[in-house]
Design an enzyme around this catalytic site. Sequence first.
Site, PDB file in Angstrom:
ATOM      1  N   GLY A 106      -2.397  11.447  -1.437  1.00 21.41           N
ATOM      2  CA  GLY A 106      -2.775  11.413  -2.850  1.00 21.41           C
ATOM      3  C   GLY A 106      -1.616  11.317  -3.820  1.00 21.41           C
ATOM      4  O   GLY A 106      -1.771  11.657  -4.997  1.00 21.41           O
ATOM      5  N   HIS A 147      -1.848  -1.840  -2.709  1.00 22.16           N
ATOM      6  CA  HIS A 147      -1.521  -2.137  -1.315  1.00 22.16           C
ATOM      7  C   HIS A 147       0.004  -2.202  -1.169  1.00 22.16           C
ATOM      8  O   HIS A 147       0.675  -2.804  -2.010  1.00 22.16           O
ATOM      9  CB  HIS A 147      -2.152  -3.478  -0.923  1.00 22.16           C
ATOM     10  CG  HIS A 147      -1.964  -3.799   0.526  1.00 22.16           C
ATOM     11  ND1 HIS A 147      -2.775  -3.273   1.520  1.00 22.16           N
ATOM     12  CD2 HIS A 147      -1.041  -4.550   1.166  1.00 22.16           C
ATOM     13  CE1 HIS A 147      -2.351  -3.702   2.693  1.00 22.16           C
ATOM     14  NE2 HIS A 147      -1.298  -4.477   2.511  1.00 22.16           N
TER      15      HIS A 147
HETATM   16  C1  GRF Z   1      -0.141   3.762  -0.510  1.00 19.19           C
HETATM   17  O1  GRF Z   1       0.935   3.195   0.171  1.00 19.19           O
HETATM   18  C2  GRF Z   1      -1.097   2.679  -0.964  1.00 19.19           C
HETATM   19  O2  GRF Z   1      -0.469   1.481  -1.268  1.00 19.19           O
HETATM   20  C3  GRF Z   1      -1.985   2.506   0.224  1.00 19.19           C
HETATM   21  O3  GRF Z   1      -2.151   3.804   0.754  1.00 19.19           O
HETATM   22  C4  GRF Z   1      -1.022   4.610   0.415  1.00 19.19           C
HETATM   23  C5  GRF Z   1      -1.534   5.841  -0.247  1.00 19.19           C
HETATM   24  O4  GRF Z   1      -0.547   6.803  -0.423  1.00 19.19           O
HETATM   25  N1  GRF Z   1      -3.224   1.843  -0.117  1.00 19.19           N
HETATM   26  P1  GRF Z   1      -0.867   8.117  -1.268  1.00 19.19           P
HETATM   27  O5  GRF Z   1      -2.056   8.802  -0.610  1.00 19.19           O
HETATM   28  O6  GRF Z   1      -1.166   7.705  -2.658  1.00 19.19           O
HETATM   29  O7  GRF Z   1       0.368   8.948  -1.153  1.00 19.19           O
END
Ligand code: GRF
Length: 197
Positions: free
Chosen positions: A13, A110
């Site tokens: 998160g 992404h």
């Molecule tokens: C991020 O790298 C995002 O691009 C991908 O999932 C990851 C989530 O990371 N879709 P976090 O949970 O926000 O730390």
Amino acid sequence: MKKNIVVAASGSGSNFKALIDAVQNGTLNASISGLIASREDIGAATFARQAGIPVYVLKSTTGETAPLLGTQLLEVLQRFEADLFVLAGFLRKIPDEVVEAYRDRILNIHPSLLPRYGGKGYFGIRVHQAVLNAGETKSGCTIHLVNEAYDEGRVLAQKVVEVLPADEPADLAARVLREEHKLYAPTIQQYLESLTD
Ligand code: GRF
């Protein structure tokens, strides 16, 4: 009227936390009206509770009588009065009926320069491993609209990140993630300003 953002997350998160901070410091002029969490115990749910944001934990969708993902999402997006649905590390594919009901209202982030290293199977550390295996000198992150095909909706913003020769997947992941945190809130803000209703 401030627009309502509903966020969905499956993991630590950190992007969600960056959005909470952006609302608090005024970079993002919107309300986060709810979090949809894949599980009770994920980091994103903790950030939500600390910020007083209501959390909906998805019910299991396996088993004959289990509620479908699409049904749950539609119900909770309506309950949280979502204007925009923001995916922040949400690992489930958004069912077509939800895409249909929230056409051009669902954003995703992404950790690669789409269309490269996107689509089914490209998530988490696998993305960065694939970038390194291919000998890329640049990677980055992409914010895009969500349509029926994985990672293929219209690109709203990208940020290029250098790949360094000694990078392990975790090093690259951390460098990209730092840029994600800076890019998501302003992109959402700009997108909200572009909406006419
Ligand atoms: C991020 O790298 C995002 O691009 C991908 O999932 C990851 C989530 O990371 N879709 P976090 O949970 O926000 O730390």
